[in-house]
Write a protein that holds these residues in place. Structure first.
Motif, PDB file in Angstrom:
ATOM      1  N   LYS A  61       0.824  -0.985  -0.143  1.00 61.05           N
ATOM      2  CA  LYS A  61      -0.025  -0.074   0.077  1.00 61.05           C
ATOM      3  C   LYS A  61       0.866   1.145  -0.063  1.00 61.05           C
ATOM      4  O   LYS A  61       0.590   2.447  -0.837  1.00 61.05           O
ATOM      5  N   ASP A  62       2.115   1.353   0.703  1.00 58.26           N
ATOM      6  CA  ASP A  62       2.703   2.474   0.924  1.00 58.26           C
ATOM      7  C   ASP A  62       3.274   2.682  -0.527  1.00 58.26           C
ATOM      8  O   ASP A  62       3.474   3.915  -0.825  1.00 58.26           O
ATOM      9  N   THR A  90      -6.309   5.426   2.544  1.00 58.95           N
ATOM     10  CA  THR A  90      -7.159   4.709   3.609  1.00 58.95           C
ATOM     11  C   THR A  90      -6.632   3.678   4.059  1.00 58.95           C
ATOM     12  O   THR A  90      -6.815   2.995   5.397  1.00 58.95           O
ATOM     13  N   ALA A  91      -6.522   2.735   3.160  1.00 60.71           N
ATOM     14  CA  ALA A  91      -6.134   1.182   3.298  1.00 60.71           C
ATOM     15  C   ALA A  91      -4.865   1.025   4.220  1.00 60.71           C
ATOM     16  O   ALA A  91      -4.723   0.197   4.961  1.00 60.71           O
ATOM     17  N   ALA A  92      -3.864   2.040   3.874  1.00 62.49           N
ATOM     18  CA  ALA A  92      -2.722   1.938   4.582  1.00 62.49           C
ATOM     19  C   ALA A  92      -2.859   2.759   5.902  1.00 62.49           C
ATOM     20  O   ALA A  92      -1.735   2.760   6.655  1.00 62.49           O
ATOM     21  N   GLY A  93      -3.977   2.981   6.386  1.00 62.24           N
ATOM     22  CA  GLY A  93      -4.233   4.000   7.594  1.00 62.24           C
ATOM     23  C   GLY A  93      -3.720   5.143   7.456  1.00 62.24           C
ATOM     24  O   GLY A  93      -3.746   5.865   8.755  1.00 62.24           O
ATOM     25  N   GLY A 100      -8.009  14.868   3.282  1.00 60.39           N
ATOM     26  CA  GLY A 100      -7.485  16.017   2.392  1.00 60.39           C
ATOM     27  C   GLY A 100      -7.851  15.734   1.001  1.00 60.39           C
ATOM     28  O   GLY A 100      -8.203  16.780   0.182  1.00 60.39           O
ATOM     29  N   LEU A 101      -7.525  14.442   0.329  1.00 58.22           N
ATOM     30  CA  LEU A 101      -7.667  14.078  -0.860  1.00 58.22           C
ATOM     31  C   LEU A 101      -9.208  14.084  -1.131  1.00 58.22           C
ATOM     32  O   LEU A 101      -9.752  14.683  -2.221  1.00 58.22           O
ATOM     33  N   TYR A 102      -9.908  13.371  -0.286  1.00 61.62           N
ATOM     34  CA  TYR A 102     -11.560  13.444  -0.581  1.00 61.62           C
ATOM     35  C   TYR A 102     -12.094  14.661  -0.531  1.00 61.62           C
ATOM     36  O   TYR A 102     -12.961  15.184  -1.375  1.00 61.62           O
ATOM     37  N   ALA A 103     -11.579  15.496   0.450  1.00 58.39           N
ATOM     38  CA  ALA A 103     -12.377  17.056   0.551  1.00 58.39           C
ATOM     39  C   ALA A 103     -11.900  17.834  -0.835  1.00 58.39           C
ATOM     40  O   ALA A 103     -12.872  18.377  -1.161  1.00 58.39           O
ATOM     41  N   ASP A 104     -10.838  17.585  -1.407  1.00 58.80           N
ATOM     42  CA  ASP A 104     -10.431  18.439  -2.390  1.00 58.80           C
ATOM     43  C   ASP A 104     -11.293  17.716  -3.727  1.00 58.80           C
ATOM     44  O   ASP A 104     -11.778  18.562  -4.529  1.00 58.80           O
ATOM     45  N   GLU A 121     -16.804   8.922   6.651  1.00 56.30           N
ATOM     46  CA  GLU A 121     -16.131   7.527   7.157  1.00 56.30           C
ATOM     47  C   GLU A 121     -14.601   7.616   7.570  1.00 56.30           C
ATOM     48  O   GLU A 121     -14.196   7.270   8.586  1.00 56.30           O
ATOM     49  N   VAL A 122     -13.808   8.165   6.663  1.00 53.78           N
ATOM     50  CA  VAL A 122     -12.300   8.294   6.992  1.00 53.78           C
ATOM     51  C   VAL A 122     -12.271   9.482   7.974  1.00 53.78           C
ATOM     52  O   VAL A 122     -11.193   9.504   8.743  1.00 53.78           O
ATOM     53  N   THR A 123     -12.885  10.372   7.960  1.00 50.15           N
ATOM     54  CA  THR A 123     -12.842  11.256   9.112  1.00 50.15           C
ATOM     55  C   THR A 123     -13.208  10.716  10.269  1.00 50.15           C
ATOM     56  O   THR A 123     -12.473  10.842  11.434  1.00 50.15           O
ATOM     57  N   LEU A 124     -14.015   9.777  10.642  1.00 49.13           N
ATOM     58  CA  LEU A 124     -14.066   8.972  11.767  1.00 49.13           C
ATOM     59  C   LEU A 124     -12.835   8.206  11.971  1.00 49.13           C
ATOM     60  O   LEU A 124     -12.687   8.192  13.206  1.00 49.13           O
ATOM     61  N   TRP A 125     -12.613   7.467  11.303  1.00 54.68           N
ATOM     62  CA  TRP A 125     -11.170   6.540  11.394  1.00 54.68           C
ATOM     63  C   TRP A 125     -10.097   7.289  11.600  1.00 54.68           C
ATOM     64  O   TRP A 125      -9.119   6.898  12.264  1.00 54.68           O
ATOM     65  N   ALA A 126      -9.982   8.550  11.306  1.00 54.90           N
ATOM     66  CA  ALA A 126      -8.902   9.721  11.733  1.00 54.90           C
ATOM     67  C   ALA A 126      -9.210   9.957  13.060  1.00 54.90           C
ATOM     68  O   ALA A 126      -8.227  10.623  13.614  1.00 54.90           O
ATOM     69  N   GLY A 127     -10.086   9.679  13.880  1.00 56.57           N
ATOM     70  CA  GLY A 127     -10.461   9.865  15.099  1.00 56.57           C
ATOM     71  C   GLY A 127     -11.148  10.997  15.538  1.00 56.57           C
ATOM     72  O   GLY A 127     -11.295  11.380  16.668  1.00 56.57           O
ATOM     73  N   ASP A 128     -12.015  11.563  14.425  1.00 56.85           N
ATOM     74  CA  ASP A 128     -12.690  12.656  14.823  1.00 56.85           C
ATOM     75  C   ASP A 128     -14.434  12.307  14.403  1.00 56.85           C
ATOM     76  O   ASP A 128     -14.964  12.610  13.706  1.00 56.85           O
ATOM     77  N   ALA A 129     -14.718  11.601  15.674  1.00 57.88           N
ATOM     78  CA  ALA A 129     -15.972  11.288  15.686  1.00 57.88           C
ATOM     79  C   ALA A 129     -17.172  12.290  15.527  1.00 57.88           C
ATOM     80  O   ALA A 129     -17.950  12.222  14.684  1.00 57.88           O
ATOM     81  N   PRO A 130     -16.876  13.298  16.453  1.00 57.35           N
ATOM     82  CA  PRO A 130     -18.008  14.320  16.307  1.00 57.35           C
ATOM     83  C   PRO A 130     -18.156  15.009  14.922  1.00 57.35           C
ATOM     84  O   PRO A 130     -19.327  15.273  14.453  1.00 57.35           O
TER      85      PRO A 130
END
Length: 232
Positions: A61-62, A90-93, A100-104, A121-130
């Motif tokens: 993945k990297d 995302t798959a690489a964590g 940032g890419l999805y937002a762009d 989903e990725v925002t949640l996995w990044a640790g920002d549940a709210p």
């Protein structure tokens, strides 16, 4: 021995690699063929994209992210490649890079529900549940009839420390719908997380019990699913 013209045709090499990987289940041969294509045309974004895609599926993945980033640098006008890179990150964590890419991408195609859901989903996995929960709440308010959104919402709601009254109402609306498609274990996890979210929100105990009963009735065998039910 001189190489044949075909061996230098990067388009044929890339397409041949695709056939080897996708249809003949020969990933190592596909990788070798793509490496040859890159050696002939190291700055060809189409070939690099194929190589990045294959590396991703091979679990590298990297390395795939590095190759796809180079392809984007050479041809930044291809949103499909940036979407592929976001998936690889995302798959690489590497969730913050992926958000940032999805937002762009969403700036270019606002309202794309698949991208919106993926970003949440990725925002949640990044640790920002709210933040994920807030984004998903808006998406559900605009288009409730999307099971993929229900699952993402349940995951975010169960990870959040607290829900607003409006978010609790959305969770209770989701609770009366059939679960999204999935295995029995996946649906058991879905019900247990929804039960946990409502339990934390001080919803009526009957609502929580009903969801747990549904999870147990699925007879999950996955230790993760059984553990989540027990945790509620």
């Amino acid at each position: 021995r001189a190489s044949s013209p075909v061996s230098h045709d990067t388009g044929l090499l890339a397409r041949g690699a695709w056939v080897l990987f996708k249809h003949l289940n020969e990933p190592d041969q596909a990788r070798t063929m793509l490496d040859r294509a890159v050696a002939h045309r190291p700055k060809d974004p189409a070939v690099l994209t194929r190589l990045g895609w294959t590396l991703h599926r091979l679990g590298e993945k990297d390395t795939a992210a590095t190759v796809l980033s180079e392809a984007i640098t050479l041809n930044p006008k291809k949103p499909a490649v940036r979407k592929e890179l976001a998936g690889v990150l995302t798959a690489a964590g590497r969730f913050k890079e992926a958000t940032g890419l999805y937002a762009d991408l969403l700036k270019e195609t606002p309202g794309d529900m698949d991208l919106e859901t993926r970003l949440a989903e990725v925002t949640l996995w990044a640790g920002d549940a709210p933040a994920a929960l807030e984004r998903l709440s808006k998406l559900l308010a605009a288009d409730f009839r999307r099971p993929a959104l229900w699952k993402a919402y349940v995951d975010a709601a169960s990870a959040a420390r607290e829900l607003t009254p409006a978010q609790v109402d959305l969770a209770r609306r989701v609770a009366v719908e059939p679960p999204p498609d999935g295995t029995g274990d996946e649906q058991a996890i879905y019900y247990s997380r929804l039960a946990w979210a409502l339990h934390n929100a001080k919803a009526p105990s009957a609502d929580v019990t009903r969801l747990l009963d549904r999870a147990v009735a699925l007879k999950p065998t996955d230790p993760k699913a059984r553990g989540e039910i027990a945790g509620v």
